[in-house]
Design an enzyme around this catalytic site. Structure first.
Site, PDB file in Angstrom:
ATOM      1  N   ASP A  74       0.418  -1.112  -0.037  1.00  0.00           N
ATOM      2  CA  ASP A  74      -0.217   0.176   0.053  1.00  0.00           C
ATOM      3  C   ASP A  74       0.814   1.448   0.149  1.00  0.00           C
ATOM      4  OD1 ASP A  74      -1.673   1.971   0.455  1.00  0.00           O
ATOM      5  OD2 ASP A  74      -2.903   0.622   2.186  1.00  0.00           O
ATOM      6  N   ASN A 101       5.682   1.729 -10.906  1.00  0.00           N
ATOM      7  CA  ASN A 101       4.790   1.864 -12.205  1.00  0.00           C
ATOM      8  C   ASN A 101       2.966   2.329 -11.040  1.00  0.00           C
ATOM      9  OD1 ASN A 101       2.325   1.021 -14.063  1.00  0.00           O
ATOM     10  ND2 ASN A 101       1.606  -0.356 -12.689  1.00  0.00           N
ATOM     11  N   TYR A 167      -1.988  16.049  -9.781  1.00  0.00           N
ATOM     12  CA  TYR A 167      -1.523  15.063 -10.998  1.00  0.00           C
ATOM     13  C   TYR A 167      -0.601  15.525 -11.609  1.00  0.00           C
ATOM     14  CZ  TYR A 167      -1.193  11.057 -13.899  1.00  0.00           C
ATOM     15  OH  TYR A 167      -0.682   9.845 -14.738  1.00  0.00           O
ATOM     16  N   LYS A 171       3.631  14.248 -11.242  1.00  0.00           N
ATOM     17  CA  LYS A 171       4.746  13.403 -11.881  1.00  0.00           C
ATOM     18  C   LYS A 171       5.682  14.550 -12.264  1.00  0.00           C
ATOM     19  CE  LYS A 171       2.778  10.018 -12.941  1.00  0.00           C
ATOM     20  NZ  LYS A 171       2.896   8.264 -12.259  1.00  0.00           N
ATOM     21  N   VAL A 200      -2.612   6.872 -22.336  1.00  0.00           N
ATOM     22  CA  VAL A 200      -2.562   4.801 -22.697  1.00  0.00           C
ATOM     23  C   VAL A 200      -4.335   4.814 -21.835  1.00  0.00           C
ATOM     24  CG1 VAL A 200      -1.669   3.322 -21.516  1.00  0.00           C
ATOM     25  CG2 VAL A 200      -1.062   4.979 -21.386  1.00  0.00           C
TER      26      VAL A 200
HETATM   27  C1  8X3 Z   1      -1.371  10.065 -17.791  1.00  0.00           C
HETATM   28  C2  8X3 Z   1      -1.469  10.971 -18.859  1.00  0.00           C
HETATM   29  O1  8X3 Z   1      -2.243  13.078 -20.154  1.00  0.00           O
HETATM   30  O2  8X3 Z   1      -4.194  11.631 -19.008  1.00  0.00           O
HETATM   31  O3  8X3 Z   1      -0.243  10.417 -17.632  1.00  0.00           O
HETATM   32  O4  8X3 Z   1      -2.427  13.335 -17.719  1.00  0.00           O
HETATM   33  S1  8X3 Z   1      -2.637  12.319 -18.582  1.00  0.00           S
END
Ligand code: 8X3
Length: 266
Positions: A74, A101, A167, A171, A200
């Site tokens: 987790d 991942n 998000y 990243k 993806v």
């Molecule tokens: C996912 C790609 O473009 O949906 O990491 O943020 S996106």
């Protein structure tokens, strides 16, 4: 055809192995003759991935590998993450390749409206958990002067977009962390890679839209998105290069996507 021979009998640990890119990556490593530790929060889903690994290994006909273990991991629980070595099987104590991942996006809310639990889940999984886990393996890899860390970044870490602030920030943080780590390990045999996918089609959008299938489908409408297998091929390719070759960054996009903003839909 490029060879994946160097992966035979190696030990690979894949996080977020219960679905999508993680599951596809585990199976492709199994096909190449590697032994795979499948790590996920939802261990009940790992039985099917394990079966896929067995099938893939048979199809690969290397006569190598064939060992699989499912462990709970987790990423939001620091204590659980830092004790990962106690859950590795005997044959998997010396991991050769760590595939970071596990990751997710929750919601597309704009700043001011983002739920606190969404912020925590994204940063805990994509950043804190990944850092804690990587620290465990970097210590071990340094002792043995070997190992390969492959981090799943995203186009979102390169171009941020409205509705993706946390998000994208997670990243981008992963990217900075990966780059600094590569620098720190430059005088070792340890390799550090980052694979940055664009769109993806996996459970990614379904999770992001909290189970709303039609919202998830809209994301990929009119384009031919990447598949989990497309990304698995990149990960396995990076992992199977000769020891003096470090695939540093791979930005992989659908042909009709050029950036987070440039997507051509039919
Ligand atoms: C996912 C790609 O473009 O949906 O990491 O943020 S996106």
């Amino acid at each position: 055809m490029l060879s994946t021979k160097l992966l035979q009998d190696k030990v690979v640990l894949v996080t977020g192995a219960s679905s999508g890119i993680g599951a596809a990556t585990a199976a492709l490593f199994a096909k190449a003759g590697a032994n795979v530790v499948l790590a996920a929060r939802r261990t009940d889903k790992l039985d099917a991935v394990r079966e896929a690994c067995v099938k893939a290994n048979n199809a690969g006909q290397t006569g190598k590998g064939g060992r699989y273990a499912s462990i709970s991991l987790d990423m939001c629980d620091t204590d659980h993450v830092t004790k990962v070595f106690s859950r590795l099987p005997d044959w998997g104590q010396n991991v050769d390749v760590l595939v970071n991942n596990a990751g997710l996006a929750v919601g597309t809310d704009r700043v001011g409206d983002i739920k606190a639990d969404a912020i925590d889940r994204m940063l805990d999984t994509n950043v804190h958990g990944l850092i804690h886990l990587t620290q465990q393996f970097v210590r071990d890899f340094k002792k043995r002067n070997t190992g390969h860390i492959i981090n799943l970044g995203s186009i979102a870490g390169v171009n941020s977009y409205p509705g993706g602030s946390v998000y994208c920030a997670s990243k981008a943080a992963l990217h900075s962390f990966t780059t600094a780590l590569r620098m720190e390990l430059v005088d070792t045999a340890i390799r550090v890679s980052e694979i940055q996918p664009g769109m993806v089609e996996t459970e990614f959008s379904l999770v992001r839209f909290r189970g709303d299938q039609s919202a998830a489908d809209k994301v990929y409408e009119g384009i031919d998105p990447l598949s989990a297998d497309d990304i698995a091929e990149e990960v396995v390719w990076a992992a199977s290069r000769k020891p003096h070759v470090n695939i540093a960054d791979v930005l992989i996009l659908p042909t009709n996507q050029a950036s987070s903003y440039h997507v051509s839909r039919k």
